[in-house]
Design a protein around this motif. Sequence first.
Motif, mmCIF file in Angstrom:
data_model
loop_
_atom_site.group_PDB
_atom_site.id
_atom_site.type_symbol
_atom_site.label_atom_id
_atom_site.label_comp_id
_atom_site.label_asym_id
_atom_site.label_seq_id
_atom_site.Cartn_x
_atom_site.Cartn_y
_atom_site.Cartn_z
ATOM 1 N N ARG A 132 4.269 1.404 37.308
ATOM 2 C CA ARG A 132 5.257 1.031 37.480
ATOM 3 C C ARG A 132 5.188 -0.468 36.305
ATOM 4 N N GLY A 133 4.118 -1.134 36.164
ATOM 5 C CA GLY A 133 3.605 -1.573 35.955
ATOM 6 C C GLY A 133 3.405 -1.729 34.386
ATOM 7 N N PHE A 134 3.725 -0.504 33.828
ATOM 8 C CA PHE A 134 3.378 -0.092 32.685
ATOM 9 C C PHE A 134 4.616 -0.469 32.437
ATOM 10 N N TRP A 135 5.234 0.226 32.730
ATOM 11 C CA TRP A 135 6.856 -0.151 31.698
ATOM 12 C C TRP A 135 8.044 -1.273 32.432
ATOM 13 N N TYR A 136 7.426 -1.844 33.265
ATOM 14 C CA TYR A 136 7.890 -3.232 34.393
ATOM 15 C C TYR A 136 7.351 -4.362 34.343
ATOM 16 N N TYR A 137 7.676 -4.928 34.365
ATOM 17 C CA TYR A 137 7.697 -6.477 34.953
ATOM 18 C C TYR A 137 6.616 -6.050 36.104
ATOM 19 N N THR A 138 5.489 -6.881 37.229
ATOM 20 C CA THR A 138 5.273 -6.780 38.216
ATOM 21 C C THR A 138 5.883 -8.046 39.593
ATOM 22 N N GLY A 139 6.603 -8.851 38.602
ATOM 23 C CA GLY A 139 7.093 -10.187 39.530
ATOM 24 C C GLY A 139 8.960 -10.051 38.475
ATOM 25 N N LEU A 140 9.454 -10.825 38.956
ATOM 26 C CA LEU A 140 10.951 -11.350 38.426
ATOM 27 C C LEU A 140 10.483 -11.730 37.066
#
Length: 545
Positions: free
Chosen positions: A212-220
Amino acid sequence: MPSSIEFKLFAPNVSKQISLIGSFSAWNKVSMTKHDDGYFHVNVDLDDGEYEYKYRIEDGEQDIIDPYATRVDIKRQVSLIRIQNGKRIVDTYEWKYDDSKELPVENRDLVIYEVFVADFTEEGTFQSAINKLDYLSTLGINCIQLMPVFEADEGHDWGYVTRHFFSVQSSYGRSEDLKQFVDECHQRGMRVMIDCVFNHSHGECPLTKIDRGFWYYTGLHHPDHPNEVWGPEFNYEHEENGIKPAWLFISDVIRFYIQEYHIDGIRFDATKQIDNHDVLRHFDRLSKELKQNFYTVAEYVPATSKMCKPNGPLDGVWVGVGPNIVEQFSNVNQLEAEKMKSMIDPRYDGKESYEKITNCVTFWACHDNYRLIHWLADKLKYFDRQAFNRLKFAAVILLTCWGVPMIFMGDEFGESKKKEETKTVLKLDWSLPNNRPNHSLLDLYCCLIGFRKSSNALKSDNLSFFYEHIDNQILAYVRWTNEGERVVVVLNFSSINCYRKYRIEHWPQAGKWLDLIDGFTIDVSEQGPEIDLNELKAKVFVWKG
């Protein structure tokens, strides 16, 4: 004879073993090898046919659908691959008409029609939508904008939270059906745009399970706006080893739909939340490298010229003006002239620096807003004749104002079902044009759309207001070309007063003028014409010399 077919999964930060499982291996694991490029690879010998498969991350035994799968079985939670003549294919569709008819050369020529496939017909499929294309062609539409067609939630859903980006929504049909829809549109001289959600994805998108952290923000991404979070948000800022993962993935999605489905434009949803002009410029540049005159449009609320070229990243931005006209309709005693001028020409007040009409896609209603007929009924309590008079008045403005016009499906014949939640079934009522008021509205739209497509003045960047009378609530403007074409629009905003032989001063040109809607010619002197204006009457005049 079996052929060697490659399977690969991009997961550079995954240290665990990843295996391939599928119907071809009786769902037994086939080990994959991680290469220096960050991909897990394996080749499998397969005969021609269709197979189910997915990837399994060891230890946790987590199964993942291929994020690049071009077909997915949602119920079985598997990817599908099709092999023909020893090669991986999407389908066997053969394009028939794609290059047989010239599409609109310039984006300024477009009249856009927004379609939600699920509600457009009773069946809610691409195939049934094809049966309505002759109707749209007769109406004069030359560009259809489809609401999201990527695989999203099951059932009746708008599709603004994508699960599988390379697979079309299975409830609408298969990939062949979408291709045939585009093909049939092109055969009729219509472009096809699709609404793409590249700000976020569904929480069950395979990318969230791989890393998830590779493609997306981990927070908002925007913690100050928690109500504007609709799913895991793509992180276009993140870069590892010279790779921007979100840029790479979404670029592949855009490339795929242009090359595989021959689409002609994209509406980028939620660009305010994407908040990255560099990546949007990249997407625009990529699109135009792949297809000439590709049209890129932003959704940005409130609309701003900062999203548009020459200084912004995309060709245009959605400009919704429904509330403006409703506010004026509610003010029966006074013309809000400055507001109406800014509505008709968004450059007027100088707050925005739009340069070309293609910078603005202008509309009264869309999937996200109430239809104008609901504003009239709910807020102003106008029904029947009173409502339809205002709908006709608004139609004249929409098809003659500055910008590229867009019509939400059914508005041209007065569809009256009220917008609800995204999963509410609201099928178009195709029997409405059988009613006299609805058919009269539809006839007016046909007249105005046909004229707009033929009028270089209405497709020009030129618009000037030359007459206003605040107390009488009358406003007039002219559209023109440097070659001499002139179109004048006269608007009586009063719902009370009608005028006989009303003098419009400062008329742009003496001579013969055609009253486009009523169909007769008038002689205009240097002092301007004397015309009859009923209450809430919009007139269009075309200079004939």
